[in-house]
Structures are given as structure tokens and as C-alpha cells.
Motif scaffolding. Structure first.
Motif, PDB file in Angstrom:
ATOM      1  N   ASP A   1       9.616 -40.299  -3.642  1.00 52.17           N
ATOM      2  CA  ASP A   1      10.265 -40.315  -4.954  1.00 52.17           C
ATOM      3  C   ASP A   1      11.785 -40.360  -4.816  1.00 52.17           C
ATOM      4  OD1 ASP A   1      10.026 -40.417  -7.726  1.00 52.17           O
ATOM      5  OD2 ASP A   1      10.411 -38.274  -7.930  1.00 52.17           O
ATOM      6  N   GLU A   2      12.286 -41.271  -4.006  1.00 48.81           N
ATOM      7  CA  GLU A   2      13.726 -41.466  -3.906  1.00 48.81           C
ATOM      8  C   GLU A   2      14.139 -42.442  -5.016  1.00 48.81           C
ATOM      9  OE1 GLU A   2      17.191 -43.230  -0.912  1.00 48.81           O
ATOM     10  OE2 GLU A   2      15.143 -42.966  -0.162  1.00 48.81           O
ATOM     11  N   ALA A   3      14.838 -41.946  -6.003  1.00 51.10           N
ATOM     12  CA  ALA A   3      15.184 -42.774  -7.160  1.00 51.10           C
ATOM     13  C   ALA A   3      16.551 -42.370  -7.693  1.00 51.10           C
ATOM     14  CB  ALA A   3      14.127 -42.629  -8.251  1.00 51.10           C
ATOM     15  N   TYR A   4      17.190 -43.312  -8.401  1.00 50.00           N
ATOM     16  CA  TYR A   4      18.531 -43.100  -8.921  1.00 50.00           C
ATOM     17  C   TYR A   4      18.600 -43.592 -10.363  1.00 50.00           C
ATOM     18  CZ  TYR A   4      19.207 -42.774  -3.909  1.00 50.00           C
ATOM     19  OH  TYR A   4      19.083 -42.414  -2.586  1.00 50.00           O
ATOM     20  N   PRO A   5      19.149 -42.775 -11.273  1.00 48.57           N
ATOM     21  CA  PRO A   5      19.242 -43.179 -12.682  1.00 48.57           C
ATOM     22  C   PRO A   5      20.049 -44.461 -12.843  1.00 48.57           C
ATOM     23  CG  PRO A   5      19.720 -40.839 -12.424  1.00 48.57           C
ATOM     24  CD  PRO A   5      19.699 -41.423 -11.047  1.00 48.57           C
ATOM     25  N   VAL A   6      19.630 -45.287 -13.760  1.00 45.59           N
ATOM     26  CA  VAL A   6      20.276 -46.586 -13.938  1.00 45.59           C
ATOM     27  C   VAL A   6      21.734 -46.441 -14.363  1.00 45.59           C
ATOM     28  CG1 VAL A   6      19.629 -46.877 -16.355  1.00 45.59           C
ATOM     29  CG2 VAL A   6      19.964 -48.879 -14.935  1.00 45.59           C
TER      30      VAL A   6
END
Length: 383
Positions: free
Chosen positions: A74-79
Motif C-alpha cells: 500500500d505505497e501510495a501518494y495523494p494526488v
């Protein structure tokens, strides 16, 4: 010479993605191919999840920094951390047009794009000197991005590198599209088109694997077979469209009850026949799920409930060495439930020392002309 080397890199990347047998293999081949083609030290492939407003990393390859794993959960970055992406995230491209790649450096200089504080900060934090970011367009819409970096002190990417990264992103898009088509074909091969449940092929594969687990490790394997009552009457009186709606509704009920058994597979065998395959839960848990299934089926506004049979290696049904034997037992239990108009499941092995279900499953096939013309699944095959 440079053009020839890059052409070979493009071919190698395309071949790697074409040989992939799963989405993960395809993502890894794309990232590795781009990393090598651009002489990078690290590369990542990410997808834009519009519904969640974030950029999610699918794969990291090369020299990973602390905390970076190859296939992150779950490596994610807000847009909102990537203002440049808003220029094309919701746009569509036709006629082959697409956003172009750009270069950013740890010093904050940009080639062909807009300054992004988050990317620059990430470069510095991870000891990288520069990166090239290439948007990936799939089916005419922004799908994600290809990211390649070089370490501090290495030659900084230039305009030609950015142009080449744009080409690599197009190759990656073609490979991803192929993988998606293959995955859809695989999904359809094991899915019932009407209900969305698994089909008979998926059941056969799951049962073969389950019986092997039972044989080697003693895992409890259970099979629930259901015959939806009244489908022919509904089809004849109300039409096949209404009959299909009944099948879909019952499919939803089956899926709901299957959720009571962790990891259970809900399937439509064909026509009005459905089943659940459970590996692990004990026989009593499977029976409770079957009872709930019968109750919910009886409450459907169409049809006349279900005839439900259960066979589980957790019950005294004798040795089970093949999926076919378990099917014969569950089928015989379901047949008895139908004959008795039972409102609850009939369970193989729970009818005493001379259990009628086990006796029916193990009896020889009826001769042509006999009054009992029922032929159970796989009866002609040994245990």
C-alpha cells in the motif's frame, strides 16, 4: 550507435512484457526494461487510482532505498502532492497524442515539466540526483506513470532522455493492455457469465487442489450442491428473462452464505445447479451455512427454494481420494433432498451405519430401462 542501443532496449522491454504470465510479472518487466534502457539505478511503475485520488506504486526495481519493497502492499501518494498530474489526469487523448515525459533533479531544476516539491524532496531523501517521469496512457486516458531515477553524482537526464522515456511509456502501455486482455480472458474462462460466480472448470480445479491437501495434510474438504427448484416453471410461465433474474438472485444468496465459510468458492455448475466448495471449516460450520442458504432461498419471491446436499470429509463418508467421489456423495445427498422435498440440507454420512446417501453414491449405475434413471456425476469413476 545510441539509437541502435535504445532500439534494442525497446525490443527487450516489449519481449519481457509479452512473456509475462501475470500482471506483476508484466509490471516488473516494464520497470526493469525502462531502468536499463535509460541507464537508471531505480525505477517504479505506478497507477493513478481516480476513485481514491492517489498514485499507487505497483512495483519498485533496482537500487531500492530503505522502506521501498519490490511489490508494495500500500505505497501510495495523494494526488494533490503532484500538481503537474492535474494537467492530464482527467483528460483524454485520441489520435496517438499523449503527455510527454519530463525530468526533475534534486536541485529543483526541471526539464520539460512543472516543479514538484514532493518529487524533489523524495529524490534528496533517497539519495537520488534526478528522475524522469513518463505518464502512461491506456485506452485514451491517463493510466499511471513510469519513473526512472539515477543516483547523486550521476549524469542528469536530458531532453533526449525524456523523449525516449515517452516512447518507453508507450511500450509499457501496450504491454499492460495485453496483460489486461489476458487476465480478462482467464477470468472469463473460470467465470459464469450470467451470475458472475465461478464456473464448473473453476470448481474442478479447486476440488482437485483441495483433495490433494486433504490427502497430504488432512484438511477438511466440503462440497455443497444445490438444485434450484421451480426454474422451469418460472421460465415457462414468466419467460427466460425472469428465469435468468432468479438465477442471478440465487447466485447472490449463494455468495452471501458462502461468505460464512472463509475462502469458500461459490459457483454455478450449469442450468439450475450451484455449489459451494469449502476447505478448512469443519463439517458443522458447512451445515450451518447450508441451512442458512436453504432458508434464504425459500424467501426468494421467485422459485420454490432449493434442494441442498452436502458431503464433507469431516463426516463418516469413507475414504475420499478424488474430487469425483466427493461430487458423487454431494450429488446423491442433493438428489435425496429433492426426493424428500427437504427444507434443510441432506448430509452424506449422517444417516446411520447404512447411510442411504453413501449407499446411493456407491451403488452401481442403473441399467437402461430401470425405474431409477438417476446417473450421479462421475459414477463410472472409482474413488
Amino acid at each position: 550507435m545510441v539509437e541502435e542501443v535504445r532500439l534494442r532496449a525497446v525490443v527487450a522491454m516489449a519481449q519481457g512484457m509479452a512473456a509475462a504470465q501475470s500482471p506483476r510479472e508484466s509490471w516488473r518487466a516494464a520497470a526493469l526494461g525502462a531502468c536499463r534502457a535509460l541507464s537508471g539505478s531505480f525505477a517504479a511503475l505506478s497507477v493513478w487510482e481516480r476513485e481514491r485520488g492517489r498514485l499507487r506504486v505497483l512495483v519498485n526495481v533496482g537500487e531500492r532505498a530503505e522502506g521501498e519493497v519490490e511489490f508494495p502492499e500500500d505505497e501510495a501518494y495523494p494526488v494533490h502532492q503532484f500538481p503537474e498530474i492535474t494537467e492530464f489526469l482527467h483528460e483524454q487523448w485520441v489520435g496517438g497524442g499523449a503527455p510527454r515525459a519530463w525530468v526533475e533533479t534534486a536541485a529543483g531544476t526541471v526539464e520539460g515539466g512543472g516543479y514538484c516539491h514532493q518529487r524533489v524532496a523524495a529524490l534528496r531523501r533517497r539519495g537520488r540526483g534526478c528522475c524522469v517521469v513518463a505518464p502512461i496512457v491506456l485506452h485514451g486516458r491517463a493510466w499511471g506513470e513510469l519513473y526512472v531515477a539515477r543516483p547523486e553524482g550521476a549524469e542528469v537526464f536530458g531532453a533526449q532522455d525524456a523523449a525516449f522515456a515517452t516512447v518507453l511509456a508507450s511500450v509499457a502501455a501496450a504491454g499492460i493492455a495485453q496483460t489486461e486482455r489476458l487476465e480478462e480472458a482467464r477470468r472469463l474462462a473460470f467465470t459464469d457469465a450470467l451470475t458472475g460466480l465461478a464456473n464448473r472448470r473453476a470448481v474442478d480445479m479447486r476440488l482437485d487442489e483441495a483433495i490433494e491437501r486433504h490427502r497430504v495434510g488432512g484438511d477438511v474438504v466440503s462440497l455443497v450442491v444445490c438444485d434450484l427448484n421451480g426454474l422451469k416453471r418460472v421460465n415457462d410461465s414468466l419467460g427466460h428473462a425472469v428465469g435468468d433474474r432468479l438465477l442471478e438472485r440465487f447466485g447472490s444468496v449463494l455468495s452471501l452464505c458462502g461468505a460464512m465459510l472463509p475462502g469458500a468458492l461459490a459457483a454455478r455448475l450449469g442450468g439450475d445447479e450451484f455449489c459451494l466448495v469449502a476447505v478448512g471449516p469443519d463439517a458443522d460450520d458447512v451445515l450451518r451455512a447450508g441451512e442458512e442458504l436453504c432458508l434464504r432461498a425459500s424467501e426468494l419471491e421467485l422459485g420454490d427454494g432449493v434442494a441442498c446436499g452436502i458431503a464433507s470429509t469431516g463426516d463418516p463418508i469413507g475414504e475420499v481420494l478424488s474430487a469425483r467421489r466427493l461430487f458423487r456423495l454431494a450429488d446423491a445427498a442433493q438428489y435425496r433432498a429433492k426426493a424428500l422435498r427437504a427444507v434443510k440440507p441432506v448430509v452424506a454420512g449422517r444417516g446411520g451405519p447404512d447411510d442411504p446417501v453413501v449407499r446411493l453414491a456407491d451403488s452401481p449405475p442403473p441399467a437402461v430401462g430401470d425405474s431409477e434413471r438417476r446417473r450421479l456425476r462421475g459414477r463410472d469413476v472409482g474413488a
